[in-house]
Design a protein around this motif. Structure first.
Motif, mmCIF file in Angstrom:
data_model
loop_
_atom_site.group_PDB
_atom_site.id
_atom_site.type_symbol
_atom_site.label_atom_id
_atom_site.label_comp_id
_atom_site.label_asym_id
_atom_site.label_seq_id
_atom_site.Cartn_x
_atom_site.Cartn_y
_atom_site.Cartn_z
ATOM 1 N N UNK A 161 29.930 113.068 61.439
ATOM 2 C CA UNK A 161 30.046 114.227 62.334
ATOM 3 C C UNK A 161 31.306 114.089 63.178
ATOM 4 N N UNK A 162 32.184 115.102 63.189
ATOM 5 C CA UNK A 162 33.405 115.035 64.011
ATOM 6 C C UNK A 162 33.073 114.809 65.486
ATOM 7 N N UNK A 163 34.001 114.192 66.200
ATOM 8 C CA UNK A 163 33.762 113.885 67.608
ATOM 9 C C UNK A 163 33.978 115.090 68.514
ATOM 10 N N UNK A 164 34.630 116.150 68.028
ATOM 11 C CA UNK A 164 34.806 117.358 68.839
ATOM 12 C C UNK A 164 33.456 117.947 69.204
ATOM 13 N N UNK A 165 33.433 118.657 70.323
ATOM 14 C CA UNK A 165 32.175 119.151 70.853
ATOM 15 C C UNK A 165 31.603 120.329 70.075
ATOM 16 N N UNK A 166 32.408 121.069 69.356
ATOM 17 C CA UNK A 166 31.894 122.330 68.803
ATOM 18 C C UNK A 166 32.326 122.608 67.370
#
Length: 597
Positions: A161-166
């Protein structure tokens, strides 16, 4: 839930290529109008298994396994009736239609299907991101450092899962999914104060949690750093995902489990990946130390009545206590549960990485019953030089010994073990076990009555296999209103392996049109069995020939039981009477296989 229409089910059966379907499990050779091969349901050297491609049925003269394509998938893939129909429909491109459905239920079903599509597309995104992004390099290095190969990780659809929030939230909305659907699927959370939504999973290795058919319902997510607690988080409980029902890897393990007749349950995701990589492909994870009733039912379904469930939890105190709790739950369900003794401080993944899969296979071969595991555990720390400690340990194991059948080999084995470990004369131990039984008699088992056999669910595995066939036939009778009542009336007492099922037959004869009417309030055992048969009958769809074939199989088993009894009694005259009856039933089965269905 509305059932699929009979027409849909028949179109599925007609679309199936039985030779192709069964041929994936057995090397079939043409023999006239039929195909022959080794039975995929039991070990044999001489082929006794036949497939009729025109009638789309199979039959084994060795073990009695028989049925149509749906029955074959149910047995080999460990699926229920509806899932087997859906599996075949997808495989052979048949559109399924449902009977008239309540509008609200239809709306709920369509919503679940939409959420499932959302979770599936997200699983595919996570998997691509693991292998294609620079950000996921650390995750790839971690997994490789655990000795896990890329092909295994791809097969299980492991992702990142990417670390970006959205990232997931934005992409899903671009594809037409609403924020409330993301929340309902467990993929997003609402910001405090109503300021929008953000991804639930960020910067974690993603383990897709699929059902037995491979449909992803949720995720387990592992962090890669200590400053990102907790170490593991799961999808929150929702309309699709229920943690207590989930087994990681069940979709990859069920075929191997059905074939080998065993399934191995471990604690964690990497344990499963390491075992599959090492060839122990009948492995699943319970994702913790607590084995739920739902998980136990799924494990039992995967191996069938004659199979074994093996538990390999960590060797720490929590893992050992969990195995004991699981063992008690398994006994309540009549499931054979065996415990694999793990070396202290090692889990299956560590063991396989350090010593190879052969080391785990060796432990698997030395698995013991839960009774023996519990006895050995209680004796392990006893100081032989302390008489008080030995007395205390003896008091701990006496109830375990007394709970076993007095004539069982296991009880005799454990009594020798206890006598040796505690330095108690065997004759003294026998006296103490007997006196313990008189002082505190074991509580009667549910459904048990004088002169009445226990119900199938607490029977030994071999007896359970017979009883299951009898229950299935009773259900088939209920599904065929035209002939079912007639066949019920033809069943004699010795067609059944237990008194409990004879009483079920009697109840069904008296309440054929409403089998759940007048269930006895003072006999919960009978009520439970009747309810089980009635529910099975609602989902069965059988032809008259299938009903006759199953009746003939029960008749054959009845004659074989009588023959075995005559052989034990040395009654040669009775054996001579039964031999031609047995051959006549076999001929009828053979004719039915070749000419009908």
């Amino acid at each position: 839930m509305a059932r699929y229409t009979q027409d849909s089910i028949e179109r599925v059966k007609e679309a199936v290529d039985m030779v192709e379907l069964v041929g994936a499990r057995s090397d079939l050779r043409r023999a006239g109008t039929q195909w022959k091969g080794l039975c995929p349901f039991h070990d044999e050297r001489t082929p006794s298994f036949s497939v009729n491609p025109d009638r789309r049925v199979y039959y084994c003269f060795g073990c009695g396994a028989h049925g149509d394509a749906i029955a074959f998938v149910r047995e080999t893939e460990a699926l229920d009736f509806q899932a087997a129909v859906e599996h075949l429909a997808e495989r052979y491109g048949v559109e399924l239609k449902r009977e008239a459905e309540d509008p609200q239920e239809e709306a709920r079903r369509q919503r679940r299907q939409r959420l499932a599509r959302l979770v599936e597309r997200t699983a595919a995104f996570y998997a691509r991101y693991l292998w294609e992004s620079n950000e996921a390099r650390r995750a790839r290095d971690y997994l490789a450092g655990r000795g896990l190969r890329e092909d295994v990780l791809r097969d299980f659809r492991i992702g990142y899962a990417p670390s970006r929030w959205d990232t997931v939230t934005v992409r899903a909305q671009e594809d037409g999914f609403r924020p409330d659907e993301l929340v309902a699927a467990g993929l997003a959370q609402a910001k405090r104060g109503g300021g929008g939504f953000y991804d639930r999973f960020r910067g974690r290795i993603m383990f897709p949690l699929a059902d037995a058919r491979g449909r992803v319902l949720g995720f387990g997510a592992r962090s890669l750093s200590d400053d990102q607690p907790p170490k593991y988080i799961n999808t929150s409980e929702n309309e699709l995902y229920h943690k207590g029902r989930q087994l990681f890897g069940i979709d990859r393990a069920r075929a191997a489990a059905a074939k080998k007749g065993r399934i191995v349950a471990v604690e964690g995701y990497t344990d499963v990946l390491a075992l599959h990589q090492g060839g122990v492909s009948e492995s699943v994870a319970i994702m913790g130390t607590a084995l739920t009733h739902e998980q136990l039912a799924e494990l039992s379904r995967a191996v069938g009545a004659d199979g074994g469930v093996y538990l390999a939890l960590d060797a720490d105190r929590a893992g050992q206590e969990a195995m004991l709790r699981a063992g008690r739950g398994a006994r309540e369900r009549g499931v054979e549960l065996r415990v694999i003794g793990m070396p202290e401080g090692a889990d299956p993944a560590d063991l396989v990485e350090r010593d190879g899969a052969e080391a785990f296979e060796s432990l698997l071969g030395r698995a013991v019953t839960v009774h023996e595991f519990e006895v050995r555990r209680r004796l392990a720390a006893v100081d032989r030089g302390d008489p008080v400690a030995r007395d205390r340990a003896l008091g701990d194991v006496l109830p375990i010994l007394q709970s076993l059948d007095a004539n069982s080999v296991l009880r005799d084995h454990l009594m020798r073990l206890v006598a040796d470990k505690l330095e108690v004369p065997p004759e003294n131990l026998h006296v103490q076990v007997a006196s313990a039984g008189r002082a505190t008699p074991a509580a009667p088992r549910p459904f048990e009555r004088t002169g009445e056999a226990a119900p199938p669910r607490v029977a030994t595995p071999s007896v359970e296999a017979v009883a299951r066939a009898e229950r299935e036939f009773l259900a088939m009778c209920l599904s065929d209103s035209a002939q079912g009542r007639e066949y019920l009336g033809r069943l004699e007492n010795d067609h059944f392996s237990s008194q409990a099922l004879r009483r079920v037959r009697d109840h069904l004869l008296d309440h054929f049109d409403e089998p759940l009417a007048d269930l006895p309030e003072d006999d919960p055992g009978l009520a439970a069995l009747v309810t089980d048969v009635a529910m099975r009958g609602e989902e069965e769809h059988v032809s008259g020939d299938a009903l006759r074939l199953t009746f003939l199989q029960l008749e054959l088993q009845r004659v074989m039981r009588q023959l075995r009894h005559a052989e034990r009694e040395g009654d040669l005259e009775r054996q001579r009477e039964l031999w031609p009856i047995r051959e006549s039933v076999k001929v009828q089965i053979d004719e039915l296989m070749g000419q009908t269905l």
